[in-house]
Structures are given as C-alpha cells and as structure tokens.
Design an enzyme around this catalytic site. Structure first.
Site, PDB file in Angstrom:
ATOM      1  N   HIS A   1      -7.280   0.372   6.111  1.00  0.00           N
ATOM      2  CA  HIS A   1      -6.859  -1.012   6.332  1.00  0.00           C
ATOM      3  C   HIS A   1      -6.863  -1.389   7.818  1.00  0.00           C
ATOM      4  O   HIS A   1      -7.262  -2.499   8.174  1.00  0.00           O
ATOM      5  CB  HIS A   1      -5.471  -1.241   5.734  1.00  0.00           C
ATOM      6  CG  HIS A   1      -5.473  -1.293   4.235  1.00  0.00           C
ATOM      7  ND1 HIS A   1      -6.112  -2.289   3.540  1.00  0.00           N
ATOM      8  CD2 HIS A   1      -4.927  -0.470   3.306  1.00  0.00           C
ATOM      9  CE1 HIS A   1      -5.961  -2.085   2.243  1.00  0.00           C
ATOM     10  NE2 HIS A   1      -5.248  -0.990   2.065  1.00  0.00           N
TER      11      HIS A   1
ATOM     12  N   SER B   1       0.806  -1.216   0.000  1.00  0.00           N
ATOM     13  CA  SER B   1       0.000   0.000   0.000  1.00  0.00           C
ATOM     14  C   SER B   1       0.842   1.269   0.000  1.00  0.00           C
ATOM     15  O   SER B   1       1.929   1.312   0.591  1.00  0.00           O
ATOM     16  CB  SER B   1      -0.916   0.021   1.231  1.00  0.00           C
ATOM     17  OG  SER B   1      -1.787  -1.082   1.235  1.00  0.00           O
TER      18      SER B   1
END
Length: 432
Positions: free
Chosen positions: A372, A287
């Site tokens: 997340h 990410s």
C-alpha cells in the site's frame, strides 16, 4: 515389488515425455516451427501437462542450460558494440543476449490456451525455486514476458455482482485470501448495494479472474473488520455512502506472482467508484498487519533509528513484555488484549507505529504495508482490536490499520516511499 515396478514405469514414461517435449521445443524454435507454431506448441503443452514432477524439474533445468544465450556470441557482440556503439551493433547485441527460451515462450503463447499454459508453467516453476535457485534466470524470463502480456492496459475491469455467472462466484469464494467467505449467504451479503467487488480479467483468460478487491461503502472510516463481513447485517442506504473502504484483495493466479496487478486495480476501482458515486470523498483500506506479532516476538528490531526513537521503541517493547510476564502468547486472546493496562495498550500501539512507519521501508518490512505504501497510500490510523479472529490475533495481536488513498497525492507518496520515507498522519507520527 509391485510398487517398485510402478515407480520404474513412471520414470521411463516421464523420461519419454521429457525427450518428446525437448524435441518439440527445438522444433518450435526452428524455421519450420515459425510456420507451424500453433500445432507444435499445442503438442508441447500437452506433453508438459503429462510430465511427472521429477521430469518437470529436469525440463526446467534443460530450459536453463540448453536455451540460454551463447556466452561467446554475447561477448563478441558486446565487444563490437563497445568499439562501435552504432544502432546496428546495439540491435545485434540485444538479439544475441536474449535467451532463446523467451522466443520459445512467445511461440507457445500463439496457440489457443497458450497464455494460460505459460501461467501454469510458471506456477510449477515457482514451486521449485526454493530448492532450485539455479533456475532464477528461467524465472526472470517468465516474469519479464508475463509482466508485458499482463500489462494493465490489456486488462479488463469488471464488477462482480450476484448476477455474475455461478462459475465466477465460486472462484471468488475459493480464492478469497484475507477474510474467508463462509458460503453463499456470506457472498450474497458482500455483493449487496453497499458493497462492491471488482476483478481484473485478461482477454486470453476471459473466465478466470486474475485478482479481485472487495469494497465497503460506509459513512465513516472503519476501525474493525467484523462489522464489514457480518453476513447478518442490514445494507446501508446510499445516502450514507461517504467512504469507500478496501477491506480485502486476493490474487487468483499463483503463476502471476510478482506481476503488478493490485496497485493498478485499487486505483482503477477508486476512479470507477468516484464516477458512479461522486459523494464519495474518502478512499481507504482496512488492512491486516501480518508480520507484526512475529516482529514483536523477535524483539522489535528496527535499524537506523535516531537514539531517542530507538530508546522509545525499546521502552515500549519492555512495557508490553512486562505486562505479559514475558509470554506474548497471552496476547493471542481477545480477553487479555481488552484487559491490558493503559501503559501496555499504548505500548502495543506505539510498537505498531514503529513497525509500519519505520520498519516497513526495509527489505523485510510487512508485505501488506509495503504494497500500500509503495502504491502511494498514506499510513492513516491504527485500530487496536480491529480483527479478533484467530488469524488476526495470531498475526498482529488483533491490530489493524487504515491506509488512506488521496488520489491527488498517490504519486508524491509513492516517490517518498521509494526514497525510504513513509507518508503518515500526524497521529501516527506522534507515536514515534
């Protein structure tokens, strides 16, 4: 002179459409509208599409003013419920307090294409919110209803592959928001057997993806994004698939901003992959950290730290600042990052650990990290030089992060994050 006449004509035309649109709204909420809702709603949608921007602003203002609950009626119902908290009084209070515009939107939704039109309306509304915060109540009603109508239980998960309709593949290229797709060859590589792409669809929008995620099937957790999106790379054999790495997730519908879709998508895809490929043992992400460089430039603020941790954070920031001679722009070049002396490289790593592990739970925390972590992932590993694209250097000095999705612990990790605690690996904790 001609331009002035054209402008005046547009205003007159916009005012006429607005009057007709408001009349349609009142007709749709009437008893007659209950019986003829489809036809009236179709006319209403057509009129809204013809409104110029300034008339759209007036329409949303009228929704806020003319289609809100009656304060006196709400007060009376509330007093009646306070005096006698019966089921009947509660139901009356609930009905009285609900804004009539919610029922208006429900009736619009009954007509073919109504759902998509309401999503488009909200997109127009969201564009006005920064300048018209007084429309917040209207926005809350749109979000409330769309969150119900786009509940994950109603959504369809589909795999996108090279045999999918060309129109869908074009939308994937157009809406990719994390790592731009460089034409058809790039897309073809991202849909090879060692890659997966999944999207959510709604029954009322069957040809329009709402959100999609791209996954790489790998032998190990990835540390850099370039190899994952290299369109010239050779596909890996299935025998090497041990890790599923989510490396991009993109929303396709701006009008659904704030509606929870991505968290359910990742978990559904993980379950799907586990059924298809039982040898997969690790589910993770690679990410970006979009707010990291901005935070470092701002002095790495992080409130509420114990004194010892605050001192280590300050020292790391000073070490990196000194290595750049006070000019963080030097870190926008891959060569400069690779040439950082070890103390400065370690300082950059420590700053990222503080940013994600301590700053993320705050309201201003990194949006990707909050997504997340709130979704139950664990902060697993930092990857210096993970994204050396201009965008990656600009946003995070090239730093990327792996979040680990332990499917047996996502609920526990989510609960910790809600309480302000970030689930993270020992390696990350050791940097704090």
């Amino acid at each position: 002179m001609l331009d002035e006449l054209k402008s005046a004509a547009r205003k007159v035309n916009g005012a006429r459409h607005l009057r007709g649109l408001l009349i349609d709204c009142k007709r749709l909420l009437s008893e007659r509208g209950e019986a003829n809702s489809v036809a009236i709603a179709s006319d209403l949608i057509a009129r809204f599409r013809e409104l110029p921007d300034d008339a759209q602003a007036s329409f949303f203002e009228r929704l806020s003013r003319d289609f809100s609950p009656d304060p006196k009626a709400v007060l009376q119902s509330a007093q009646a419920y306070a005096e006698a908290p019966s089921a009947a009084n509660l139901q009356r209070l609930t009905q009285t307090a609900e804004p009539p515009r919610q029922e208006l939107l429900r009736r619009i939704n009954r007509t073919p294409g109504g759902t998509g039109s309401i999503v488009a309306m909200r997109r127009a509304l969201l564009a006005r919110m920064p300048k018209q915060p007084e429309l917040q109540a209207v926005e809350a009603d749109f979000l409330h209803l769309l969150s119900s109508w786009f509940n994950p239980g109603f959504l369809q998960l589909r795999r996108v592959d090279w045999n999918s309709p060309a129109q869908l593949l074009e939308q994937i290229i157009r809406h990719e928001a994390v790592h731009q797709i460089d034409g058809w060859d790039d897309l073809r590589r991202r849909l090879q057997p060692d890659r997966r792409c999944f999207a959510f669809f709604h029954p009322q929008l069957p040809d329009e993806p709402l959100i999609f995620v791209e996954v790489a099937l790998l032998p190990a957790m990835p540390a850099a994004v370039a190899p994952l999106i290299d369109k010239t790379s050779a596909p890996l054999p299935a025998g090497q698939f041990k890790v599923a790495a989510f490396y991009s997730i993109s929303n396709c519908q701006p009008g659904l901003k704030g509606v929870s879709l991505g968290n359910f998508l990742i978990k559904r895809v993980a379950d799907e992959l586990q059924r298809e490929l039982p040898q997969l043992k690790t589910f993770c992400t690679l990410s970006p950290i979009p707010g990291f460089a901005r935070w470092v430039r701002a002095g790495a603020p992080c409130e509420g730290l114990p004194k010892a941790r605050a001192q280590r954070l300050a020292e790391a920031h000073a070490t990196l600042r000194d290595a750049c001679a006070g000019d963080f722009d030097k870190l926008l070049h891959a060569s400069a990052l690779k040439a950082l002396p070890e103390p400065a490289a370690q300082a950059l790593l420590r700053l990222a650990a503080y940013y994600l592990g301590c700053h993320a739970p705050s309201a201003g925390g990194d949006p990707v990290a909050r997504f997340h972590l709130d979704n139950g992932a664990r902060l697993e590993r930092l990857n210096p030089l993970g994204d050396l694209s201009p965008k990656g250097l600009r946003q995070s000095f090239g730093m990327m992060v792996n979040y680990l999705y332990d499917l047996d612990k996502v609920e526990t990790h989510h609960e910790k994050f809600v309480q302000g605690e970030v689930a993270q690996s020992r390696l990350l904790t050791s940097l704090l």
